[in-house]
Design a protein around this motif. Sequence first.
Motif, PDB file in Angstrom:
ATOM      1  N   LEU A   1      49.564  -7.154  47.093  1.00 48.71           N
ATOM      2  CA  LEU A   1      48.381  -6.583  47.723  1.00 48.71           C
ATOM      3  C   LEU A   1      47.096  -7.271  47.279  1.00 48.71           C
ATOM      4  O   LEU A   1      46.052  -7.095  47.908  1.00 48.71           O
ATOM      5  CB  LEU A   1      48.305  -5.076  47.418  1.00 48.71           C
ATOM      6  CG  LEU A   1      49.448  -4.239  47.998  1.00 48.71           C
ATOM      7  CD1 LEU A   1      49.358  -2.806  47.501  1.00 48.71           C
ATOM      8  CD2 LEU A   1      49.442  -4.281  49.509  1.00 48.71           C
ATOM      9  N   GLN A   2      47.168  -8.102  46.241  1.00 47.28           N
ATOM     10  CA  GLN A   2      45.977  -8.847  45.799  1.00 47.28           C
ATOM     11  C   GLN A   2      45.508  -9.825  46.871  1.00 47.28           C
ATOM     12  O   GLN A   2      44.349 -10.224  46.887  1.00 47.28           O
ATOM     13  CB  GLN A   2      46.259  -9.584  44.491  1.00 47.28           C
ATOM     14  CG  GLN A   2      46.345  -8.685  43.284  1.00 47.28           C
ATOM     15  CD  GLN A   2      45.063  -7.882  43.072  1.00 47.28           C
ATOM     16  OE1 GLN A   2      43.965  -8.382  43.213  1.00 47.28           O
ATOM     17  NE2 GLN A   2      45.233  -6.609  42.751  1.00 47.28           N
TER      18      GLN A   2
ATOM     19  N   PRO B   1      43.614  -0.225  44.126  1.00 45.56           N
ATOM     20  CA  PRO B   1      43.698   0.850  43.132  1.00 45.56           C
ATOM     21  C   PRO B   1      45.138   1.120  42.706  1.00 45.56           C
ATOM     22  O   PRO B   1      46.092   0.722  43.375  1.00 45.56           O
ATOM     23  CB  PRO B   1      43.128   2.051  43.886  1.00 45.56           C
ATOM     24  CG  PRO B   1      43.464   1.786  45.309  1.00 45.56           C
ATOM     25  CD  PRO B   1      43.377   0.281  45.476  1.00 45.56           C
ATOM     26  N   LEU B   2      45.260   1.809  41.597  1.00 43.96           N
ATOM     27  CA  LEU B   2      46.560   2.334  41.182  1.00 43.96           C
ATOM     28  C   LEU B   2      46.844   3.581  42.001  1.00 43.96           C
ATOM     29  O   LEU B   2      45.939   4.184  42.576  1.00 43.96           O
ATOM     30  CB  LEU B   2      46.538   2.669  39.691  1.00 43.96           C
ATOM     31  CG  LEU B   2      46.278   1.499  38.737  1.00 43.96           C
ATOM     32  CD1 LEU B   2      46.149   2.004  37.310  1.00 43.96           C
ATOM     33  CD2 LEU B   2      47.366   0.453  38.847  1.00 43.96           C
TER      34      LEU B   2
ATOM     35  N   SER C   1      53.864  -0.912  44.837  1.00 47.89           N
ATOM     36  CA  SER C   1      54.805  -2.015  44.994  1.00 47.89           C
ATOM     37  C   SER C   1      54.714  -2.516  46.433  1.00 47.89           C
ATOM     38  O   SER C   1      54.702  -1.720  47.380  1.00 47.89           O
ATOM     39  CB  SER C   1      56.220  -1.515  44.680  1.00 47.89           C
ATOM     40  OG  SER C   1      57.167  -2.512  44.955  1.00 47.89           O
ATOM     41  N   TYR C   2      54.658  -3.850  46.597  1.00 49.34           N
ATOM     42  CA  TYR C   2      54.604  -4.461  47.929  1.00 49.34           C
ATOM     43  C   TYR C   2      55.812  -5.380  48.066  1.00 49.34           C
ATOM     44  O   TYR C   2      56.066  -6.224  47.196  1.00 49.34           O
ATOM     45  CB  TYR C   2      53.309  -5.256  48.090  1.00 49.34           C
ATOM     46  CG  TYR C   2      53.271  -6.109  49.342  1.00 49.34           C
ATOM     47  CD1 TYR C   2      53.048  -5.537  50.582  1.00 49.34           C
ATOM     48  CD2 TYR C   2      53.452  -7.487  49.272  1.00 49.34           C
ATOM     49  CE1 TYR C   2      53.013  -6.317  51.732  1.00 49.34           C
ATOM     50  CE2 TYR C   2      53.417  -8.271  50.406  1.00 49.34           C
ATOM     51  CZ  TYR C   2      53.201  -7.680  51.635  1.00 49.34           C
ATOM     52  OH  TYR C   2      53.168  -8.445  52.775  1.00 49.34           O
TER      53      TYR C   2
ATOM     54  N   SER D   1      54.942   3.779  46.485  1.00 52.93           N
ATOM     55  CA  SER D   1      54.506   4.448  45.265  1.00 52.93           C
ATOM     56  C   SER D   1      55.721   5.220  44.784  1.00 52.93           C
ATOM     57  O   SER D   1      56.354   5.939  45.558  1.00 52.93           O
ATOM     58  CB  SER D   1      53.353   5.409  45.542  1.00 52.93           C
ATOM     59  OG  SER D   1      53.138   6.233  44.413  1.00 52.93           O
ATOM     60  N   TYR D   2      56.063   5.050  43.523  1.00 56.50           N
ATOM     61  CA  TYR D   2      57.257   5.710  42.998  1.00 56.50           C
ATOM     62  C   TYR D   2      56.988   7.135  42.519  1.00 56.50           C
ATOM     63  O   TYR D   2      57.816   7.738  41.849  1.00 56.50           O
ATOM     64  CB  TYR D   2      57.867   4.873  41.878  1.00 56.50           C
ATOM     65  CG  TYR D   2      58.472   3.585  42.402  1.00 56.50           C
ATOM     66  CD1 TYR D   2      59.538   3.607  43.289  1.00 56.50           C
ATOM     67  CD2 TYR D   2      57.962   2.362  42.024  1.00 56.50           C
ATOM     68  CE1 TYR D   2      60.088   2.435  43.780  1.00 56.50           C
ATOM     69  CE2 TYR D   2      58.499   1.181  42.511  1.00 56.50           C
ATOM     70  CZ  TYR D   2      59.562   1.222  43.389  1.00 56.50           C
ATOM     71  OH  TYR D   2      60.095   0.067  43.873  1.00 56.50           O
TER      72      TYR D   2
END
Length: 156
Positions: free
Chosen positions: A91-92, A114-115, A123-124, A138-139
Amino acid sequence: MQGKARRHACVAAGHQLRPFARQKHAGFTLLELLVVVAIIGLLAAFVGPRLFGNVSKSEITTAKAQIEAFSRALESYRIDTGRFPDSSLGLQALVARPPETPKWNGPYLQKEVPLDPWGNPYSYKRPGANNRDFEILSYGRDGSPGGTDEDADLSN
């Protein structure tokens, strides 16, 4: 009457002078305070779990909204560059120009990535599961795959 004359007149009339006469003070007794504290404790016991249940729902809603925003930004990235970023870029690629991407017209996000609401990175993956072009995960609260309720995985 002056001070001394007044005192003598009061004593002569049978009145007793008390320099520190007891006055009734308004206030609460310890028992009354304990009852109030017990009532507040009972109210907190009933309202607290409902309030914290809404906090977990808001975290899940926030994560879903962020994943949707990432998906829209990735679509804009694809329109500009002709492809989605690789998994290694993650995602960067929405914030900083990846190397060898001349048509990049970003940044596609206004701020850094963001987190998730639980403090874990998203995760991507490209390609994504089930024949999708990409997957953002997102886990959940536990930060590991699988789980139920607040620990459940969220994805696009």
